[in-house]
Scaffold this motif. Structure first.
Motif, PDB file in Angstrom:
ATOM      1  N   PRO A 144      -9.213  -3.941   1.736  1.00  0.00           N
ATOM      2  CA  PRO A 144      -8.584  -2.649   1.464  1.00  0.00           C
ATOM      3  C   PRO A 144      -9.632  -1.545   1.479  1.00  0.00           C
ATOM      4  N   ASN A 145      -9.194  -0.325   1.525  1.00  0.00           N
ATOM      5  CA  ASN A 145     -10.103   0.819   1.472  1.00  0.00           C
ATOM      6  C   ASN A 145     -10.286   1.266   0.031  1.00  0.00           C
TER       7      ASN A 145
ATOM      8  N   HIS B 167      -8.719  -3.701  -8.692  1.00  0.00           N
ATOM      9  CA  HIS B 167      -7.716  -2.633  -8.751  1.00  0.00           C
ATOM     10  C   HIS B 167      -7.594  -2.180 -10.188  1.00  0.00           C
TER      11      HIS B 167
ATOM     12  N   LYS C 218      -5.362   1.143  -8.277  1.00  0.00           N
ATOM     13  CA  LYS C 218      -6.227   1.882  -7.355  1.00  0.00           C
ATOM     14  C   LYS C 218      -7.449   1.017  -7.067  1.00  0.00           C
ATOM     15  N   VAL C 219      -7.777   0.824  -5.790  1.00  0.00           N
ATOM     16  CA  VAL C 219      -8.929   0.014  -5.418  1.00  0.00           C
ATOM     17  C   VAL C 219     -10.201   0.749  -5.845  1.00  0.00           C
TER      18      VAL C 219
ATOM     19  N   SER D 108       2.344   3.726   3.165  1.00  0.00           N
ATOM     20  CA  SER D 108       2.354   2.858   4.343  1.00  0.00           C
ATOM     21  C   SER D 108       3.806   2.665   4.772  1.00  0.00           C
TER      22      SER D 108
ATOM     23  N   ASP E   8      -7.539   3.204  -2.177  1.00  0.00           N
ATOM     24  CA  ASP E   8      -6.156   2.884  -1.822  1.00  0.00           C
ATOM     25  C   ASP E   8      -5.317   2.729  -3.085  1.00  0.00           C
TER      26      ASP E   8
ATOM     27  N   MET F 181      -2.000   0.986  -4.587  1.00  0.00           N
ATOM     28  CA  MET F 181      -1.185  -0.169  -4.262  1.00  0.00           C
ATOM     29  C   MET F 181      -0.141  -0.387  -5.344  1.00  0.00           C
TER      30      MET F 181
ATOM     31  N   SER G 105     -11.245  -7.615  -4.213  1.00  0.00           N
ATOM     32  CA  SER G 105     -11.076  -6.199  -4.513  1.00  0.00           C
ATOM     33  C   SER G 105     -10.576  -6.051  -5.946  1.00  0.00           C
TER      34      SER G 105
ATOM     35  N   LYS H   6       0.850  -1.194   0.000  1.00  0.00           N
ATOM     36  CA  LYS H   6       0.000   0.000   0.000  1.00  0.00           C
ATOM     37  C   LYS H   6       0.880   1.236   0.000  1.00  0.00           C
ATOM     38  N   ARG H   7       0.595   2.155  -0.922  1.00  0.00           N
ATOM     39  CA  ARG H   7       1.353   3.411  -0.950  1.00  0.00           C
ATOM     40  C   ARG H   7       1.048   4.194   0.319  1.00  0.00           C
TER      41      ARG H   7
END
Length: 94
Positions: free
Chosen positions: A51-52, A90, A75-76, A26, A55, A57, A88, A23-24
């Protein structure tokens, strides 16, 4: 009636491979999950952690027959909860 599959810009391919996700913004901790399917525009990941939405990644995927890992940023954009796992989606940003 149009379903979600009909709205997809690129076809998805079912494949079960590992993905390493960081995760970016983090602490840089990498975690390994499974890819459910992949397309030119996105990747669906199966995990036990949710994940949110939004987010960013860094993802590293190793596909069969390819020696090097594919490194992408995603991106989620969709999260679905199931009884004991989370799916999820992305969107590939690069």
């Amino acid at each position: 009636m149009e379903n979600h599959e009909d709205r997809r810009k690129f076809p998805r391919f079912n494949i079960l491979v590992e993905v390493t996700a960081t995760k970016r913004a983090s602490n840089g901790e990498e975690k390994t999950f499974s890819v459910k399917n992949i397309s030119q525009g996105g990747v669906c990941i199966i995990s036990s952690e949710e994940p949110n939405m939004g987010d960013l990644m860094d993802l590293k995927i190793r596909l069969p027959g390819i020696n090097d890992q594919i490194k992408i940023m995603g991106k989620v954009v969709c999260v679905k909860e199931f009884s004991d796992w989370v799916s999820s989606v992305h969107k590939i940003l690069n």
